[in-house]
Design an enzyme around this catalytic site. Structure first.
Site, PDB file in Angstrom:
ATOM      1  N   CYS A 250       0.650  -1.106   0.002  1.00 34.63           N
ATOM      2  CA  CYS A 250       0.026  -0.229  -0.341  1.00 34.63           C
ATOM      3  C   CYS A 250       0.647   1.342   0.266  1.00 34.63           C
ATOM      4  O   CYS A 250       0.210   2.838  -0.172  1.00 34.63           O
ATOM      5  CB  CYS A 250      -1.249  -0.274   1.154  1.00 34.63           C
ATOM      6  SG  CYS A 250      -2.097  -1.348   1.174  1.00 34.63           S
ATOM      7  N   HIS A 399      -1.819   8.524   6.826  1.00 29.34           N
ATOM      8  CA  HIS A 399      -2.237   7.115   6.007  1.00 29.34           C
ATOM      9  C   HIS A 399      -3.139   6.674   6.772  1.00 29.34           C
ATOM     10  O   HIS A 399      -4.475   6.309   6.144  1.00 29.34           O
ATOM     11  CB  HIS A 399      -0.686   6.164   6.481  1.00 29.34           C
ATOM     12  CG  HIS A 399      -1.656   4.315   5.909  1.00 29.34           C
ATOM     13  ND1 HIS A 399      -1.259   4.119   4.891  1.00 29.34           N
ATOM     14  CD2 HIS A 399      -1.713   3.459   6.504  1.00 29.34           C
ATOM     15  CE1 HIS A 399      -1.639   2.842   4.582  1.00 29.34           C
ATOM     16  NE2 HIS A 399      -1.712   1.885   5.704  1.00 29.34           N
ATOM     17  N   HIS A 435      -9.298   2.282   1.615  1.00 23.08           N
ATOM     18  CA  HIS A 435      -8.570   2.024   1.111  1.00 23.08           C
ATOM     19  C   HIS A 435      -7.692   2.156  -0.435  1.00 23.08           C
ATOM     20  O   HIS A 435      -8.112   0.985  -0.653  1.00 23.08           O
ATOM     21  CB  HIS A 435      -7.304   0.889   2.238  1.00 23.08           C
ATOM     22  CG  HIS A 435      -5.808   1.209   2.540  1.00 23.08           C
ATOM     23  ND1 HIS A 435      -5.294   1.454   1.473  1.00 23.08           N
ATOM     24  CD2 HIS A 435      -5.205   0.264   3.417  1.00 23.08           C
ATOM     25  CE1 HIS A 435      -4.017   1.053   1.797  1.00 23.08           C
ATOM     26  NE2 HIS A 435      -3.931   0.587   2.618  1.00 23.08           N
TER      27      HIS A 435
END
Length: 508
Positions: A250, A399, A435
């Protein structure tokens, strides 16, 4: 034990190695020609390893270093010293997105400012068998204007998103076909990565193999790889500069952005399309196999929210009741450009890219390091390599994926680094779009750049019961806020302990 850190232009590594084991056998050190041959790979021994005697070197002890240094001195004297040159500045001149909240940067950011959630029940397939049935799906999307019918028919959605967002950033940068023909396209490159690549193509091919290998599409292998989006986009644009993908879970997008800026600063490229794309909200219906999907894989990892009854509230970074992240899909692409090149062609400059860094926790497959060491190190290196003072960073797009452990560890690292700044504001774009995996960093970079442009930072939605110890004065509230951004930091972290930080500022 001797602890060491060596920073290259593209990475920072921390490691421990017993000095005794690394010392070369003295009987094999008499012929210094071997050392000369080895040192020919480096322009300058001291430049590469530094002069601090306390620092560890791969060649062993201080005595060994001196031997190597003397052995290579004749070559160093003869070598022509490179003149110091001013580092090229890198700016952002184009943006392109495909997201659950819109496929235009302005539409995306306006929705973010209004606190609109793009998370809903999955509509693309029957997911009733899964414990999680919600996602940040891309809806009302058409690639007809951007991708040929032949490619659209064969390609995975991840690749289609790459091509669409890439061409949108290309067009947003004011590059028409005529302008493109006038560019030195050997100095135009593309680095758009993916965490999972052509997942749908892969699962379809596995299903076909259960029937016969003859049923597998000949496009299986090339269309599964993570570099194929960048490659096809280069073919469409005729861009012959650096072209590859980086896959770091990610954190993928930030790695691609950092590498692209590196090529520009080295003079290997004038402009780079960079970012990430992923499409893991996908099923495959096969009668005798059942459903296979990215959703199933993440469900097996037990990392997803199960708040199916309230999809818009499921992604809730820093809220005490969060129960996991919400998977999303899409793509984000930035057009980075060398400043003088952008000025010569009269490009609109959205922001300046200052730099960044990446590190590895070296701790656990999915969990962050308990004391946030990797994150803190990454931030420190990003500031150091960008020449940015920590007091100048007053906005952070975190994040913060809505995971029970990760959100808090990141917050603590941010406070350790920037807690003394009274202007500091922190938010999480994932609270509204979920996400986006390998695309997350680039889409959040677009949001960060739009914040710099507008002077407005978007809210954190679903922050109803903040974690104990979290300062709500630091976190943006439930409404958008005005902020004169000096320097903005955008974080992306991934499975395997991948950490990445990038910095943007208003262009001046």
């Amino acid at each position: 034990m001797v602890v060491s850190s060596m920073a290259s232009p593209l990475c920072t590594c921390m490691f421990q190695t017993p000095r005794r084991k690394m010392m070369p056998n003295s009987s094999k050190c008499k012929n210094r020609g071997g050392f000369k041959s080895t040192m020919n790979h480096f322009e300058s021994f001291e430049e590469f390893f530094g002069t601090d005697n306390r620092r560890f070197c791969i060649f062993g002890s201080l005595r060994t270093r001196r031997l190597i240094s003397r052995a290579s001195s004749s070559e160093e004297v003869m070598a022509k010293k490179k003149p110091l040159t001013e580092q090229r500045r890198v700016v952002v001149t184009g943006l392109g997105v495909v997201t659950p909240l819109g496929h235009d940067p302005d539409i995306l950011y306006n929705n973010l400012l209004e606190g609109v959630s793009g998370i809903s029940e999955i509509e693309g397939f029957d997911c009733s068998q899964f414990p999680t049935r919600i996602a940040g799906e891309v809806k009302s999307f058409s690639a007809d204007e951007w991708v040929s019918p032949k490619i659209s028919k064969r390609a995975d959605k991840s690749m289609i998103y790459t091509l669409t967002a890439g061409k949108k950033a290309f067009a947003d940068g004011g590059i028409t076909e005529e302008v493109n023909r006038g560019l030195d396209r050997s100095k135009c490159g593309i680095i758009i990565g993916s965490a999972l690549g052509g997942l749908k193509i892969c699962t379809e091919s596995v299903a076909a193999l259960n029937v016969s290998y003859k049923k597998i599409t000949p496009f299986c292998i090339p269309y599964v790889t993570t570099n194929i989006g960048s490659a096809i986009l280069a073919m469409d644009l005729g861009w012959m500069g650096p072209n590859y993908s980086s896959s770091a879970a990610c954190a993928t997008s930030n790695f691609c952005i950092l590498n692209s800026a590196y090529h520009i600063r080295k003079g290997e490229a004038h402009m780079m399309l960079c970012g990430g794309s992923d499409a893991a909200v996908i099923p495959l219906g096969i009668s005798n196999i059942g459903y296979t999907s990215g959703l199933g894989g993440f469900s097996a990892c037990r990392t997803l929210s199960k708040r199916n009854y309230e999809p818009t509230k499921a992604s809730s970074p820093w809220d005490a009741n969060r129960d996991g992240f919400v998977i999303g899909e899409g793509a984000g692409v930035l057009l980075l450009e060398e400043l003088e090149h952008a000025k010569r062609r009269g490009a609109t400059i959205y922001a300046e890219f200052l730099g960044g860094s990446f590190t590895c926790d070296a701790y656990h497959v999915t969990k962050p390091h308990p004391d946030g060491a990797g994150v803190a190190l990454c931030i420190e290196k990003a500031l150091e390599q960008s020449g940015v003072a920590r007091e100048d960073v007053n906005y952070i797009n975190a994040h913060a994926a809505s995971t029970p452990t990760g959100d808090l560890k990141e917050y603590q690292a941010l406070i350790r680094c920037f807690g003394m700044n009274p202007e500091l504001k922190v938010n999480s774009t994932k609270s509204m779009i979920g996400h986006l995996l390998g695309a997350a960093g680039a889409v959040e970079a677009v949001a960060t750049i739009k914040a710099i442009q507008t002077g407005l930072v978007h809210p954190n939605i679903n922050l109803e019961n903040p974690d104990e110890g979290v300062d709500t004065e630091v976190l943006v509230g439930s409404k958008k806020e005005c902020l004169d951004i000096k320097v903005a930091l955008s974080n992306s972290f991934g499975f395997g302990g991948q950490n990445s930080c990038i910095l943007f500022a208003p262009y001046k």
